[in-house]
Design a protein around this motif. Structure first.
Motif, PDB file in Angstrom:
ATOM      1  N   MET A 155      -5.172   7.028  11.416  1.00 50.06           N
ATOM      2  CA  MET A 155      -6.103   8.118  11.113  1.00 50.06           C
ATOM      3  C   MET A 155      -5.470   9.478  11.415  1.00 50.06           C
ATOM      4  SD  MET A 155      -9.915   8.718  12.608  1.00 50.06           S
ATOM      5  CE  MET A 155      -9.519  10.190  13.524  1.00 50.06           C
ATOM      6  N   ILE A 156      -5.685  10.421  10.528  1.00 48.47           N
ATOM      7  CA  ILE A 156      -5.134  11.750  10.748  1.00 48.47           C
ATOM      8  C   ILE A 156      -5.990  12.494  11.762  1.00 48.47           C
ATOM      9  CG2 ILE A 156      -4.976  13.996   9.584  1.00 48.47           C
ATOM     10  CD1 ILE A 156      -3.363  12.703   7.491  1.00 48.47           C
ATOM     11  N   ALA A 157      -5.320  13.123  12.722  1.00 52.78           N
ATOM     12  CA  ALA A 157      -6.058  13.894  13.737  1.00 52.78           C
ATOM     13  C   ALA A 157      -6.511  15.212  13.107  1.00 52.78           C
ATOM     14  CB  ALA A 157      -5.136  14.144  14.914  1.00 52.78           C
ATOM     15  N   ASP A 158      -6.871  16.163  13.919  1.00 56.41           N
ATOM     16  CA  ASP A 158      -7.235  17.470  13.392  1.00 56.41           C
ATOM     17  C   ASP A 158      -6.384  18.523  14.109  1.00 56.41           C
ATOM     18  OD1 ASP A 158      -8.451  19.586  12.127  1.00 56.41           O
ATOM     19  OD2 ASP A 158     -10.457  19.220  12.951  1.00 56.41           O
ATOM     20  N   PHE A 159      -6.396  19.714  13.575  1.00 55.19           N
ATOM     21  CA  PHE A 159      -5.775  20.826  14.283  1.00 55.19           C
ATOM     22  C   PHE A 159      -6.497  20.961  15.614  1.00 55.19           C
ATOM     23  CE2 PHE A 159      -4.399  21.496  10.092  1.00 55.19           C
ATOM     24  CZ  PHE A 159      -3.241  22.246  10.164  1.00 55.19           C
ATOM     25  N   ASP A 160      -5.744  21.204  16.660  1.00 54.76           N
ATOM     26  CA  ASP A 160      -6.390  21.406  17.948  1.00 54.76           C
ATOM     27  C   ASP A 160      -5.535  22.368  18.756  1.00 54.76           C
ATOM     28  OD1 ASP A 160      -7.602  21.443  20.314  1.00 54.76           O
ATOM     29  OD2 ASP A 160      -7.376  19.307  20.767  1.00 54.76           O
ATOM     30  N   VAL A 161      -5.888  23.611  18.593  1.00 55.02           N
ATOM     31  CA  VAL A 161      -5.035  24.635  19.164  1.00 55.02           C
ATOM     32  C   VAL A 161      -5.047  24.631  20.689  1.00 55.02           C
ATOM     33  CG1 VAL A 161      -6.672  26.545  19.238  1.00 55.02           C
ATOM     34  CG2 VAL A 161      -4.314  26.971  18.597  1.00 55.02           C
ATOM     35  N   SER A 162      -6.034  23.952  21.260  1.00 55.29           N
ATOM     36  CA  SER A 162      -6.100  23.935  22.716  1.00 55.29           C
ATOM     37  C   SER A 162      -5.207  22.860  23.321  1.00 55.29           C
ATOM     38  CB  SER A 162      -7.546  23.720  23.170  1.00 55.29           C
ATOM     39  OG  SER A 162      -7.979  22.468  22.689  1.00 55.29           O
ATOM     40  N   SER A 163      -4.613  22.020  22.474  1.00 53.97           N
ATOM     41  CA  SER A 163      -3.799  20.949  23.067  1.00 53.97           C
ATOM     42  C   SER A 163      -2.311  21.262  22.948  1.00 53.97           C
ATOM     43  CB  SER A 163      -4.105  19.617  22.385  1.00 53.97           C
ATOM     44  OG  SER A 163      -3.630  19.669  21.063  1.00 53.97           O
ATOM     45  N   ASP A 164      -1.558  20.835  23.950  1.00 49.79           N
ATOM     46  CA  ASP A 164      -0.144  21.186  24.003  1.00 49.79           C
ATOM     47  C   ASP A 164       0.646  20.612  22.829  1.00 49.79           C
ATOM     48  OD1 ASP A 164      -0.250  22.797  26.203  1.00 49.79           O
ATOM     49  OD2 ASP A 164      -0.096  21.108  27.599  1.00 49.79           O
ATOM     50  N   TRP A 165       0.320  19.351  22.426  1.00 45.83           N
ATOM     51  CA  TRP A 165       1.097  18.747  21.331  1.00 45.83           C
ATOM     52  C   TRP A 165       0.994  19.609  20.088  1.00 45.83           C
ATOM     53  CZ3 TRP A 165      -0.746  17.646  16.485  1.00 45.83           C
ATOM     54  CH2 TRP A 165      -2.130  17.549  16.329  1.00 45.83           C
ATOM     55  N   HIS A 166      -0.166  20.217  19.926  1.00 49.82           N
ATOM     56  CA  HIS A 166      -0.382  20.943  18.689  1.00 49.82           C
ATOM     57  C   HIS A 166       0.434  22.215  18.599  1.00 49.82           C
ATOM     58  CE1 HIS A 166      -2.374  23.391  15.660  1.00 49.82           C
ATOM     59  NE2 HIS A 166      -2.303  22.255  15.027  1.00 49.82           N
ATOM     60  N   VAL A 167       0.511  22.933  19.702  1.00 45.19           N
ATOM     61  CA  VAL A 167       1.284  24.170  19.629  1.00 45.19           C
ATOM     62  C   VAL A 167       2.782  23.911  19.748  1.00 45.19           C
ATOM     63  CG1 VAL A 167      -0.458  25.878  20.261  1.00 45.19           C
ATOM     64  CG2 VAL A 167       0.728  24.656  22.055  1.00 45.19           C
ATOM     65  N   ALA A 168       3.169  22.832  20.414  1.00 51.56           N
ATOM     66  CA  ALA A 168       4.598  22.597  20.626  1.00 51.56           C
ATOM     67  C   ALA A 168       5.224  21.840  19.465  1.00 51.56           C
ATOM     68  CB  ALA A 168       4.806  21.824  21.922  1.00 51.56           C
ATOM     69  N   ALA A 169       4.606  20.752  19.039  1.00 54.27           N
ATOM     70  CA  ALA A 169       5.258  19.897  18.048  1.00 54.27           C
ATOM     71  C   ALA A 169       4.239  19.253  17.118  1.00 54.27           C
ATOM     72  CB  ALA A 169       6.068  18.818  18.779  1.00 54.27           C
ATOM     73  N   PRO A 170       3.678  20.058  16.224  1.00 52.32           N
ATOM     74  CA  PRO A 170       2.666  19.497  15.316  1.00 52.32           C
ATOM     75  C   PRO A 170       3.296  18.849  14.077  1.00 52.32           C
ATOM     76  CG  PRO A 170       2.870  21.845  14.936  1.00 52.32           C
ATOM     77  CD  PRO A 170       3.864  21.495  16.028  1.00 52.32           C
ATOM     78  N   TYR A 171       4.626  18.663  14.074  1.00 55.07           N
ATOM     79  CA  TYR A 171       5.296  18.372  12.803  1.00 55.07           C
ATOM     80  C   TYR A 171       5.040  16.986  12.248  1.00 55.07           C
ATOM     81  CZ  TYR A 171       6.758  22.945  13.755  1.00 55.07           C
ATOM     82  OH  TYR A 171       6.684  24.277  14.019  1.00 55.07           O
ATOM     83  N   GLY A 172       4.822  16.005  13.122  1.00 56.66           N
ATOM     84  CA  GLY A 172       4.458  14.679  12.621  1.00 56.66           C
ATOM     85  C   GLY A 172       3.094  14.742  11.953  1.00 56.66           C
ATOM     86  N   PHE A 173       2.186  15.438  12.592  1.00 58.53           N
ATOM     87  CA  PHE A 173       0.829  15.614  12.072  1.00 58.53           C
ATOM     88  C   PHE A 173       0.855  16.345  10.725  1.00 58.53           C
ATOM     89  CE2 PHE A 173      -2.616  18.947  12.231  1.00 58.53           C
ATOM     90  CZ  PHE A 173      -3.642  18.142  11.751  1.00 58.53           C
ATOM     91  N   LEU A 174       1.622  17.434  10.650  1.00 60.61           N
ATOM     92  CA  LEU A 174       1.675  18.216   9.407  1.00 60.61           C
ATOM     93  C   LEU A 174       2.324  17.405   8.277  1.00 60.61           C
ATOM     94  CD1 LEU A 174       2.672  21.733  10.856  1.00 60.61           C
ATOM     95  CD2 LEU A 174       0.441  21.033   9.974  1.00 60.61           C
ATOM     96  N   ARG A 175       3.305  16.610   8.647  1.00 66.43           N
ATOM     97  CA  ARG A 175       3.965  15.764   7.636  1.00 66.43           C
ATOM     98  C   ARG A 175       2.952  14.776   7.047  1.00 66.43           C
ATOM     99  NH1 ARG A 175       6.822  11.002   7.094  1.00 66.43           N
ATOM    100  NH2 ARG A 175       8.643  11.229   5.742  1.00 66.43           N
ATOM    101  N   GLY A 176       2.155  14.198   7.930  1.00 68.93           N
ATOM    102  CA  GLY A 176       1.102  13.271   7.482  1.00 68.93           C
ATOM    103  C   GLY A 176       0.153  13.966   6.513  1.00 68.93           C
ATOM    104  N   LEU A 177      -0.215  15.190   6.824  1.00 66.33           N
ATOM    105  CA  LEU A 177      -1.108  15.936   5.924  1.00 66.33           C
ATOM    106  C   LEU A 177      -0.441  16.172   4.567  1.00 66.33           C
ATOM    107  CD1 LEU A 177      -2.758  18.726   8.132  1.00 66.33           C
ATOM    108  CD2 LEU A 177      -3.655  16.480   7.545  1.00 66.33           C
TER     109      LEU A 177
END
Ligand code: HEM
Length: 398
Positions: free
Chosen positions: A1-23
């Protein structure tokens, strides 16, 4: 399942690239409940949307993420919609007029003339800190020359630099990132003080023009620009100089030191700057509003919906950049990123930003060839939807 943007979490600001690739692969038009926006992630879609101002509007796009309380709105009064006439926040025909005026200050000649001054500002900082053998790069080395250059460009006297720096930070936080209610009120007061300051500066230059941006823009009040537009331009360009370039420089130095590319070979500096902007862009994207229903990849973005054009994702799109997560100093198409935007709103300060990044890397490389990361430090990016930057970066040299 694809997560969502979550600017409050560290993974999102540091390395969102796996997530963005999935999108990009599975949901190239992604509706993010967290952002309340449709997110475009493929390079070609992001580029097409930036290039299509008739369907993707910038009007009000900069002020979307604010969540001001009623008490803060009351305190701000007529200034609650600050930025409503800033050049990046309006559509043609207003945009065409504002852009024409502001561009007068960024001619190639005017930009080139700033190189020597910027080099000297970097040398001055290094003269002071070099004997220490260590620094927090962000406040100690990265911010100072850009902030000073921008202040000179605008016409802020040296004695007011600190005032401007702290207030610019406050209004950026107030309008562009969610804040608790009591903090909002403090920031609103700081912002009003800052507006009064810029008003005074404009009045001073109207009475006695000098060779600076404020004087040039003030001379256009009545013919091309309104007083409010000039105040917003000055305030926002001060922010540009205080935040975007130093953030990009911090991200770039962190990347280059991690990759053991230091000092940067002179013939590769220009491309290194582009590759750093691609892989670690200080700007992550731009918001737009859909003007009409827009059908894309089987999804209908309804008229009026907020959209995020993710330049961060576009810069990591494997259909444009081979092996996108690898830093390649000689990547032939590194400059195909859109970290400086694209289309009619393309960053008006792009040449100046590039000049500063190149010059700073040159001077730092010459003066501190032994620059390295201080071992064992925690690295945490600032939590922000639209910008990536490091609040701190500890460095050492021999
Ligand atoms: C590395 C540093 C910088 C980055 C990453 C950056 C990024 C951007 C981006 C992405 C846009 C497009 C916004 C949109 O389409 O909604 C933009 C526009 C703009 N930038 Fe920059 N910028 C930088 C430096 C600067 C500097 C140094 C200045 C001025 C001194 C500046 C002034 C502006 C202005 C006035 C606009 C609005 C242009 C318009 O709407 O026509 N920027 N910038």
């Amino acid at each position: 399942m694809i997560a969502d943007f979550d600017v409050s979490s560290d993974w999102h600001v540091a390395a969102p690239y796996g997530f963005l690739r999935g999108l990009r692969h599975e949901q190239p038009v992604f509706h993010s409940p967290h952002l309340g926006a449709y997110v475009l992630t493929r390079h070609e879609d992001v580029r097409a949307a930036y290039g299509d101002a008739k369907r993707f509007s910038s009007a009000g796009s900069l002020t979307i993420s604010r969540s001001l309380t009623q008490a803060t709105r009351d305190r701000l009064g007529e200034h609650g919609s600050f930025l409503s006439s800033f050049v990046a926040n309006v559509d043609p025909p207003d945009h065409t007029r504002l852009r024409r005026s502001v561009s007068r200050a960024f001619t190639p000649r005017a930009v080139a003339a700033m190189e020597e001054r910027f080099r000297r500002l970097n040398e001055d900082v290094l003269d002071r800190v070099e004997p220490d053998g260590r620094a927090d790069f962000v406040p100690g080395l990265g911010h100072i020359p850009s902030t000073k250059l921008t202040a000179r460009f605008i016409g802020v006297p040296e004695s007011d630099e600190e005032f401007v720096k702290s207030h610019v930070k406050d209004w950026f936080m107030l309008f562009l990132s969610p804040q608790p209610a009591d903090r909002q009120l403090e920031l609103a007061d700081s912002f009003l003080e800052y507006l009064a300051y810029v008003d005074r500066l404009v009045a001073a230059r109207a009475a006695a023009p000098q060779d600076d941006f404020t004087s040039l823009m003030t001379s256009l009040i009545g013919s091309e620009l309104t007083h409010r537009e000039v105040v917003e331009l000055i305030s926002t360009i001060l922010l540009g100089g205080n935040d975007t370039v130093p953030n990009q420089l911090g991200n770039s130095v962190y990347r280059l030191l991690r990759e053991n590319i230091w000092p940067v070979p002179a013939d590769l500096t220009q491309n290194a700057v582009e590759e750093c902007m691609r892989i670690d862009g200080a700007s992550l994207g731009s918001f737009r509003y859909a003007i009409t229903d827009i059908d894309l990849h089987g999804v209908t973005i309804p008229a009026g919906a907020l959209c995020l054009l993710s330049t961060d994702s576009a810069a990591h799109d494997e259909t444009v950049f081979d092996d996108p997560e690898t830093f390649r100093i000689d990547r032939p198409n590194a400059d195909a990123h859109m970290t400086l935007g694209y289309g009619i709103h393309f960053c008006v300060g792009a040449a100046l930003a590039r000049l500063q990044l190149r010059t700073a890397l040159d001077v730092l490389g010459e003066r501190l060839p032994g620059l390295r990361l201080a071992p064992g430090q925690p690295i945490a990016y600032r939590k922000s939807i639209v910008g990536r930057g490091l609040p701190a970066l500890l460095v050492e040299w021999d």
